[in-house]
Design a protein around this motif. Structure first.
Motif, PDB file in Angstrom:
ATOM      1  N   ILE A 111     -57.157   4.662  33.012  1.00 39.21           N
ATOM      2  CA  ILE A 111     -57.105   3.786  34.184  1.00 39.21           C
ATOM      3  C   ILE A 111     -55.885   4.143  35.040  1.00 39.21           C
ATOM      4  O   ILE A 111     -54.762   4.231  34.538  1.00 39.21           O
ATOM      5  CB  ILE A 111     -57.048   2.306  33.760  1.00 39.21           C
ATOM      6  CG1 ILE A 111     -58.295   1.941  32.935  1.00 39.21           C
ATOM      7  CG2 ILE A 111     -56.945   1.397  34.987  1.00 39.21           C
ATOM      8  CD1 ILE A 111     -58.277   0.525  32.401  1.00 39.21           C
ATOM      9  N   ASP A 159     -61.244   1.953  38.891  1.00 40.65           N
ATOM     10  CA  ASP A 159     -60.027   1.346  38.342  1.00 40.65           C
ATOM     11  C   ASP A 159     -60.091  -0.176  38.443  1.00 40.65           C
ATOM     12  O   ASP A 159     -59.818  -0.900  37.465  1.00 40.65           O
ATOM     13  CB  ASP A 159     -58.784   1.862  39.079  1.00 40.65           C
ATOM     14  CG  ASP A 159     -58.477   3.314  38.747  1.00 40.65           C
ATOM     15  OD1 ASP A 159     -58.833   3.751  37.636  1.00 40.65           O
ATOM     16  OD2 ASP A 159     -57.883   4.007  39.580  1.00 40.65           O
ATOM     17  N   THR A 204     -60.459  -2.689  35.059  1.00 41.55           N
ATOM     18  CA  THR A 204     -59.227  -3.414  34.741  1.00 41.55           C
ATOM     19  C   THR A 204     -59.572  -4.877  34.432  1.00 41.55           C
ATOM     20  O   THR A 204     -60.247  -5.552  35.206  1.00 41.55           O
ATOM     21  CB  THR A 204     -58.224  -3.350  35.913  1.00 41.55           C
ATOM     22  OG1 THR A 204     -57.868  -1.978  36.137  1.00 41.55           O
ATOM     23  CG2 THR A 204     -56.967  -4.150  35.607  1.00 41.55           C
TER      24      THR A 204
END
Length: 450
Positions: A190, A200, A204
């Protein structure tokens, strides 16, 4: 044979050559012999047909044409040598007169190396970056080494920047799953930016077993350039753990016993690298100043050929290996076709000027290339090409490229001579002693220009 040279412009001449017919005799004999081997005439053995019969059956004109084609390169070369010319490329030959038994006359237009006046280059002054290795540089180097020895372990928590997630991807365009839009078991760090835009943010905060969707422009495949709806399933989350910065790490990652020794070695190594970069910068700046000092007429045909060669190599070799078209490359670079052509022409002009000027300095300074210098250069070129020295040497010999390599080494020595005569200071105002780094940097600079 008589020849005369007419200068058309500083880079092009016209040779006018007159050859008495008797000097064509060896080529005439060769022409009759060649035709003898190719044809058959009833009543004569192959290869034993008299010249008069060949003239009657096949025409004297065919024999003369064969003889002239055989003789022209020899007479052209003699005229070039007589005129003390340095031709570039192939001549444009025009036969102006051919009288059987009397005379052969022809003209040959060809580009030549322009005569150059090399001025005193000892007054060249350039400024380069000072060699300074900071504590920050050392910390960055050691941190990069730490990254190489990082370990990963599964975690039962939400994914965060720097974590490695294992993901399955499914891309849809217009509601349809793409045939090449499914991938499973991909490990992704990431924050690295190495996959799709938007991934990303999507992953997340997800734990193993979590899913998300996002839209992204596809960078390749059958739907390249189109907006796709991408579903991402996270199957595992792993955290990266860096080793502690201590003596134990130094022993693990290097041949040193302590962290202080490792850092000292990093400082020395970075110093050598920056010294080499400084030498390379000096070569480039001195060369640029040298090019400003010398007026170099440009042979247009040679320039055109060089531009076409560079464009062909880029399009069919470099870009081809990366799977890119020229149009896609220009799009990535943000350049128009006109800007690309102008840039290519500028680079080609610089390359040609560099070669002409350095070759002239080789002659002026009477520089020669020793066998060990050629061997060392060959080893470096082999290393950069990814071939073994033996393979590279064989390819060079078979391709008739030995003179090219000799020329590269000689031009490198010429540039080194100019750099040695110039004044090189760093940004602190100190005079720079380039020492051994100059040789390696010069090799790189002249090879690149070549």
């Amino acid at each position: 044979m008589k020849s005369a040279v007419e200068t058309l412009n500083p880079t092009r001449v016209r040779l006018t050559v007159e050859v008495p017919f008797e000097e064509l005799k060896p080529s005439l004999d060769a022409a009759y012999k060649k035709i003898n081997q190719q044809v058959t005439v009833k009543g004569f053995r192959k290869g034993k047909i008299p010249a008069r019969v060949i003239d009657q059956r096949f025409g004297r004109g065919a024999v003369l044409e064969e003889a002239v084609n055989d003789a022209l390169p020899k007479f052209y070369t003699e005229a070039v040598n007589e005129g003390e010319l340095n031709p570039l490329g192939q001549p444009e030959v025009d036969i102006t007169e051919l009288k059987d038994g009397e005379l052969l006359a022809f003209t040959a237009e060809v580009d030549i190396r322009p005569a150059l006046e090399i001025p005193d280059y000892s007054g060249i002054e350039v400024t380069v970056d000072a060699v300074e290795v900071t504590d920050e540089d050392i910390e960055k180097s050691v941190e990069q080494l730490r990254e190489r020895f990082a370990t990963t372990s599964p975690v039962e928590r939400a994914a965060a920047e720097g974590d490695i997630v294992t993901v399955d991807l499914e891309a849809k365009v217009d509601g349809e799953v793409l045939a090449d839009g499914v991938a499973t078991g991909i490990d992704y760090t990431i924050g690295s930016g190495q996959l799709l835009d938007g991934i990303d943010e999507a992953v997340t905060g997800l734990e193993a077993g979590g899913s998300a969707t996002f839209t992204s422009e596809l960078k390749g495949g059958s739907a390249e350039g189109k907006e796709a709806e991408v579903k991402v399933d996270v199957t595992a989350v792993k955290a990266r753990e860096l080793p502690a910065l201590d003596d134990e790490f130094a022993q693990l990652a290097s041949e040193f016993d302590t962290l202080d020794e490792l850092k000292a070695d990093s400082r020395e190594r970075l110093g050598r690298m920056k010294k080499f970069d400084q030498a390379t910068q000096a070569q480039e700046k001195v060369l640029d100043e040298l090019l400003k000092l010398v007026e170099v007429p440009m042979p247009e045909k040679l320039l055109e050929d060089e531009v076409n060669t560079r464009k062909h190599n880029l399009e069919h070799h470099q870009l081809g290996q990366m799977g890119l078209t020229l149009d896609k490359y220009l799009e990535i670079q943000g350049k128009s076709a006109e800007e690309f052509e102008a840039e290519l022409k500028e680079q080609a002009e610089k390359g040609i000027k560099t070669q002409f000027i350095l070759d002239e300095i080789v002659n002026k300074e009477k520089l020669s290339v020793a066998q060990d210098e050629l061997t060392e250069h060959l080893m470096r070129r082999a290393q950069s090409s990814g071939m073994s020295p033996d393979q590279f040497a064989q390819a060079v010999v078979e391709g008739g490229q030995v003179p090219m390599l000799v020329g590269e080494v000689a031009r490198g020595k010429a540039l080194a001579t100019v750099v040695e005569a110039a004044t090189v200071k760093d940004s602190n105002g100190e005079v720079v002693n380039l020492d051994d780094e100059e040789d390696e940097a010069t090799e790189a600079e002249t090879s690149t220009e070549a």
